[in-house]
Design a protein around this motif. Structure first.
Motif, short mmCIF file in Angstrom:
data_model
loop_
_atom_site.label_atom_id
_atom_site.label_comp_id
_atom_site.label_asym_id
_atom_site.label_seq_id
_atom_site.Cartn_x
_atom_site.Cartn_y
_atom_site.Cartn_z
N ARG A 337 0.75 -1.20 -0.12
CA ARG A 337 -0.13 0.14 0.03
C ARG A 337 0.82 1.20 0.06
O ARG A 337 0.44 2.27 -0.66
N PHE A 338 2.20 1.07 0.70
CA PHE A 338 2.87 2.25 0.70
C PHE A 338 4.32 1.99 0.47
O PHE A 338 5.07 1.59 1.52
N PRO A 339 4.93 1.72 -0.68
CA PRO A 339 6.08 1.27 -1.00
C PRO A 339 7.33 2.11 -0.54
O PRO A 339 8.29 1.54 -0.16
N GLU A 340 7.07 3.35 -0.18
CA GLU A 340 8.16 4.27 0.19
C GLU A 340 8.16 4.42 1.75
O GLU A 340 8.96 4.68 2.44
N GLN A 341 7.10 3.65 2.37
CA GLN A 341 7.02 3.74 3.96
C GLN A 341 6.87 2.13 4.36
O GLN A 341 5.86 2.08 5.30
#
Length: 422
Positions: A337-341
């Motif tokens: 859902r949140f590749p950067e987090q």
């Protein structure tokens, strides 16, 4: 070969599995020592249950920060520092002069014990994608699955050698060896150029973004509550083994061996079907297993004149299989859902799971552990909540897919209108 050129996946399954064992050993290994700890400090069962509750609450709270800290400072340093402090807390527990001091050491263990599994999930998604990530997660969970089975057995064995303090000395030694292995073999997977700043405001902003993502919630509910149905039995183990099944300290394998055999089987199957079977079908199989286990547990609780092994505990093998069939896929869906987090998402997932397990240990287990029927009803209810979460997510995804063509057409019309001359 330098750390910069070593394959970061080479030692990853064993390292992450060993890190995952910290949690089960911190919980299950001390169960056989409960009576001796109570006798040594003159405390009753309610106080002894706090050895589990304070650990889980501290674990849950700190799990919100492990991932975010690793997003800022790197995966490896966070794990090394946390495991080093955990080893010191385990040593303090082994030397504890009072029950209050022992509880304080358990709090410190909880604050550090979750770093490995929380950051480890982010490492998996740092280093691989798609079916490879699912296979790795399944492999880790399969190796990790043996920990709850052997932990109480090892705890009982250590109890006969050096009493309950020997259990904490063993945790100290295990963690020291683990730190040495991490320093030597774990390759940093989160490069400096991808790191974020660890400050309260950006951290809060990141968590608010996760909280506003509606599909995140049903996935988080499903992944957290599924295991809680199984953990209800695990948290009830001391009372269940001694007072309900009337077994001694050597009776813990009757509960843990079926449970973990199922978990290992489910993780193995999840890894084998990765890339061949859809995520929806894999999770669906998991719920079929969990609900079937609940049906068998209710049946045996109602028809047996008294709880007895193996029938009262055998259905847990099927529940464990279902949990591990669904968990790797649910975790990958959450992290994506949140590749950067990924670290932050893993932290939020762990926080939710630990809040649930703390609730189970501190509230549901004391309420329900007097009866196999009550435990079966509790596990069925928790499994039902997880299933509702999964069906909710599936409904949202079907709606999103149905709306995608219309949304795309609207965007094309909007672009045309913007490009038309006034």
């Amino acid at each position: 070969m330098t750390s910069a050129t070593r394959d970061p996946r080479r030692h990853l399954p064993l390292i992450l599995a060993a890190l995952s064992m910290i949690g089960p050993f911190s919980i299950d290994a001390i169960f056989p020592g409960f009576p001796d700890i109570g006798h040594a400090f003159g405390v009753g069962e309610v106080a002894l249950q706090q050895l589990l509750s304070v650990y889980l609450l501290a674990y849950a709270v700190m799990s919100l920060f492990h991932g975010a800290i690793s997003d800022a400072y790197g995966r490896k340093p966070v794990i090394v520092v946390a495991m080093g402090i955990y080893a010191l807390a385990s040593m303090g527990a082994a030397l504890a002069p009072s029950f209050g001091f022992l509880l304080a050491c358990r709090v410190v263990q909880g604050l550090c014990g979750g770093a490995g599994i929380v950051v480890g999930r982010a490492i998996v998604r740092d280093t691989m994608h798609g079916e490879d990530a699912q296979r790795m997660m399944s492999k880790v969970m399969m190796i990790f699955g043996i920990a709850p089975a052997i932990a109480p057995i090892v705890g009982a064995w250590l109890l006969g050698i050096d009493g309950w303090r020997g259990i904490f000395w063993a945790l100290t030694a295990f963690t020291v060896l683990l730190v040495a292995g991490i320093v030597r073999f774990l390759v940093e997977s989160h490069p400096v150029e991808k790191r974020t700043v660890f400050r309260p405001r950006p951290l809060l902003r990141g968590y608010m973004a996760i909280a506003r993502d509606l599909p995140f919630w049903p996935l988080a509910i499903a992944s957290s509550v599924n295991f809680s149905g199984l953990f209800l039995y695990i948290a009830s183990a001391p009372h269940l083994i001694r007072d309900v099944l009337h077994l001694g300290a050597d009776g813990f394998p009757w509960l843990f061996v079926p449970t973990v055999s199922g978990m290992v089987t489910g993780a193995f199957i999840s890894g084998r079907v990765a890339g061949r079977v859809s995520a929806a079908r894999t999770v669906g199989w998991g719920y079929v297993c969990m609900l079937s286990s609940c049906a068998f547990s209710l049946f045996f609780a109602l028809v047996l004149d008294a709880p007895r092994v193996p029938w009262s505990t055998l259905p847990l093998a099927l529940y464990g299989c279902g949990v591990q069939l669904a968990f790797p896929t649910l975790t990958i869906l959450l992290l994506d859902r949140f590749p950067e987090q990924r670290g932050g998402v893993s932290s939020v997932q762990a926080f939710g799971s630990l809040i649930m397990t703390a609730l189970v240990a501190g509230v549901l287990s004391p309420m329900l552990s007097s009866s196999m029927l009550f435990l079966a009803l509790g596990a069925t209810s928790l499994c039902g909540v997880g299933l509702v979460g999964w069906l909710w997510y599936r409904s949202m995804e079907r709606r999103r897919v149905a709306l995608t063509p219309a949304a795309a057409a609207t965007e094309v019309v909007s672009q045309i209108e913007r490009n038309e001359p006034g």
